[in-house]
Design an enzyme around this catalytic site. Structure first.
Site, PDB file in Angstrom:
ATOM      1  N   ASP A 314       0.815  -1.206   0.000  1.00 34.08           N
ATOM      2  CA  ASP A 314       0.000   0.000   0.000  1.00 34.08           C
ATOM      3  C   ASP A 314       0.854   1.265   0.000  1.00 34.08           C
ATOM      4  O   ASP A 314       1.918   1.321   0.618  1.00 34.08           O
ATOM      5  CB  ASP A 314      -0.899  -0.007   1.245  1.00 34.08           C
ATOM      6  CG  ASP A 314      -1.836   1.176   1.316  1.00 34.08           C
ATOM      7  OD1 ASP A 314      -2.676   1.301   0.409  1.00 34.08           O
ATOM      8  OD2 ASP A 314      -1.719   1.975   2.263  1.00 34.08           O
ATOM      9  N   GLU A 367       1.150  -0.510  -5.151  1.00 31.36           N
ATOM     10  CA  GLU A 367       0.209   0.573  -5.406  1.00 31.36           C
ATOM     11  C   GLU A 367       1.047   1.851  -5.464  1.00 31.36           C
ATOM     12  O   GLU A 367       1.342   2.467  -4.434  1.00 31.36           O
ATOM     13  CB  GLU A 367      -0.849   0.674  -4.306  1.00 31.36           C
ATOM     14  CG  GLU A 367      -1.940   1.681  -4.641  1.00 31.36           C
ATOM     15  CD  GLU A 367      -2.350   2.556  -3.469  1.00 31.36           C
ATOM     16  OE1 GLU A 367      -3.250   3.388  -3.667  1.00 31.36           O
ATOM     17  OE2 GLU A 367      -1.785   2.439  -2.384  1.00 31.36           O
TER      18      GLU A 367
END
Length: 634
Positions: A314, A367
């Site tokens: 993330d 990401e």
């Protein structure tokens, strides 16, 4: 006589590795471990707290009394406190009471290596083990073949707390999900499930992205072994498991990692590097050896003990740039005068090297929302080493285009075609994630313009375009049946919508697109290579039509894709074909079974020796309204 027995699981070599930041199985040493010492059963505790004056284990076995069970600091300056406490059993609840040598402040901290935590809002750690008999041998043996970059990779992103709720809006358990979710994902044909963070977190509105228990699956849904059952059942159904992993930041909750021993132990001491202004959270010190070992050990832990098949990392962009979300004066350049965080770059490279060296057949996915180069390229070529990267630019451009009224699309075709100028610079995954259906952005269905028929036709077109565009796929839960409302983490998806034809049609469409993707090698064998894609015509702006070829290893299995981005039926629409042959329509997003109008090419079509689109042969098609049609040709 001391109530804590001198005992250690650490060797000198362990300590050397720990200090060097190269011990990647710290969970085998630090934390709480059920052991037997001199014939007596109990628990060995070990915690890293180098600036502590004293460390006590407090819990339900000693009435939470400080000083009752004092751990002993190691002599080797490692900063590790340890000891064996007899007669403590599995299920015992505990924390560390740490007195700082800096300011004598006493804090109670959860165990950073706890395998199980109390159910929030309670915050203590629980003595536990990882005993479980796995039944996924077949999956684990075949995983390298199934999970490769030249294989179909269609991901269903799931927030466990709101996929489906039970009676009185209660959470489903891991065990209930091991039936309902597994059957549903198998039915709809996704190859993988990606779970939004399941590591323990204190605050539901964070959706799990603010972790306090890095080694513990959240107790909201059951015990650690229950989560193992869920992973096991997914594997037995032939479905891979990806976990969201959050090494980018952590909350400053009193029981968490922040200011752990009275010092900036896990977080960077410089607030310009150690505090995240967007999320009001703390940022790991990626330049500290012991912190790097903690994080990489955590990644290894989930892959080893929970048989996870991939980690989606993330907020990588927030880690890579020193000036991320910071104004002038709120950050300092690196030693070369640049904005890149050199410690982060080094950490991410080492993380990926360790994962790929030790786990065959897994993938790491970044990401990463910027143009940082070579994110998904090997470290030996200068890359960060990830297996894939989210294609955020494609996602933003595509949704911007689709939200336009169809009459204006002819002026904006570049929003779609631009992606092919950089599509093969990385191993891209195409994401329509949870971030696109919250905070007033509307659901994917309600982003689409027009009346109800057009909204659903546009949605079917969007998905058909996504599945035929180069790259792997990710779709957030609910989007596969046209959820009308934005995602709400506090309640179930709107499953009742499946009683309506348009919504059940979207689900049928996604099921068939997954099958098309998995059954047509041209859609996945070269999904990260320019050799796998060829434009037929990208310049028909006036009609808002795109046509292209997807290619695999065998030219005989290539397929042709034609997208009509308006509601006008195009009859006698001619496209160029590479060779003489026949075309057969194998997918049509306008089919009646999906809620469409049923316009299409039912018969096998023969090419004509009419030059068109720079090719010697061509064929005339009927293009349904707002549709993707796919053809085999031979």
């Amino acid at each position: 006589m001391s109530k804590v027995v001198t005992h250690s699981l650490f060797t000198d070599f362990d300590i050397d590795l720990f200090k060097a930041g190269k011990h990647f199985k710290l969970y085998e040493k630090l934390g709480a471990h059920l052991v037997e010492v001199n014939g007596i059963k109990g628990v060995y505790f070990a915690v890293w707290a180098p600036t502590a004056q004293s460390v006590s284990v407090v819990g339900d076995f000693n009435y939470w009394t400080q000083g009752e069970h004092l751990l002993q600091v190691r002599w080797d300056s490692s900063g590790i406190w340890e000891g064996f406490i007899p007669d403590v059993v599995k299920g015992a609840v505990y924390k560390y009471k740490i007195e700082s040598s800096i300011n004598r402040i006493v804090t109670e901290k959860a165990d950073p290596f706890s395998l199980y935590c109390e159910k929030p809002p309670h915050t203590a750690s629980v003595v536990w083990d990882l005993d479980y008999k796995w039944k996924d041998e077949k999956w684990m043996q075949s995983r390298p073949e199934i999970n490769g970059l030249d294989k179909p990779y269609s991901v269903y992103e799931v927030h466990l707390g709101s996929w489906k709720r039970g009676d009185n809006n209660r959470f489903l358990t891991y065990l209930e999900l091991a039936d309902d979710l597994v059957n549903y994902v198998k039915e709809t044909g996704f190859t993988h499930v990606e779970f939004m963070p399941i590591m323990e977190y204190p605050y539901d509105p964070s959706w799990g992205y603010q972790l306090t228990g890095y080694f513990a699956p959240t107790s909201r849904f059951g015990k650690p072994q229950d989560f193992m059952v869920l992973v096991d059942k997914l594997h037995q159904a032939g479905i891979g498991v990806i976990l969201d992993w959050v090494p980018s930041h952590f909350p400053d909750d009193a029981h968490g990692l922040g200011f752990f021993d009275g010092s900036h132990l896990y977080e960077h001491p410089d607030r310009k590097k150690g505090y995240h202004p967007d999320w009001k959270s703390l940022v790991f010190n990626y330049g500290r050896n012991e912190v790097r070992a903690f994080l990489i050990s955590n990644a290894v832990f989930w892959l080893q003990h929970y048989h996870v098949d991939g980690l989606r990392v993330d907020a990588v962009a927030s880690m890579l740039y020193l000036d991320y979300s910071r104004n002038e004066g709120e950050w300092e350049p690196n030693i070369y005068g640049g904005r890149e965080n050199l410690d982060t770059i080094s950490f991410l490279k080492e993380f990926n090297e360790v994962i790929y060296a030790n786990f065959y057949g897994v993938q790491t996915i970044a990401e990463e929302s910027t143009s940082f180069p070579m994110v998904s390229r090997p470290t030996f070529t200068g890359g960060l080493g990830f297996g894939m990267k989210w294609m955020m630019g494609w996602m933003h451009d595509t949704l911007k285009y689709f939200q336009k009224e169809t009459v204006y699309r002819k002026y904006h075709q570049n929003d779609l075609t631009f992606s092919m100028t950089y599509a093969f610079t990385e191993n891209f995954m195409l994401p329509f994630s949870h971030d696109e259906v919250v905070y007033g952005k509307k659901s994917l269905a309600n982003k689409m313009p027009g009346d109800e028929w057009q909204k659903f036709a546009n949605l079917r077109l969007l998905y058909g375009y996504m599945f035929t565009h180069p790259g792997t796929k990710l779709l957030f839960m609910g989007s596969e049946f046209g959820q009308s409302d934005e995602w709400n983490f506090e309640k179930s998806l709107d499953w009742h919508l499946l009683q309506y034809d348009y919504h059940s049609g979207i689900k049928k469409l996604i099921t068939d697109l997954n099958q098309l993707y998995k059954s047509r090698p041209a859609l996945y064998e070269k999904q990260f290579s320019g050799e796998g894609f060829e434009w037929i015509n990208y310049s028909d702006h006036q009609n808002a039509v795109l046509s292209y070829i997807r290619k695999g290893n065998n030219p005989e299995e290539n397929i042709i894709v034609v997208c009509n981005f308006t509601q006008v039926i195009r009859e006698n629409y001619r496209i160029g074909i590479p060779k003489k042959g026949k075309l057969k329509e194998i997918f049509n997003s306008d089919a009646v079974i999906y809620g469409g109008s049923g316009v299409g090419n039912a018969k096998t079509l023969k090419t004509e020796a009419i030059a068109y689109d720079g090719r010697d042969y061509s064929v005339e098609l009927i293009l349904p309204p707002l549709s993707v049609t796919v053809y085999s040709y031979s």
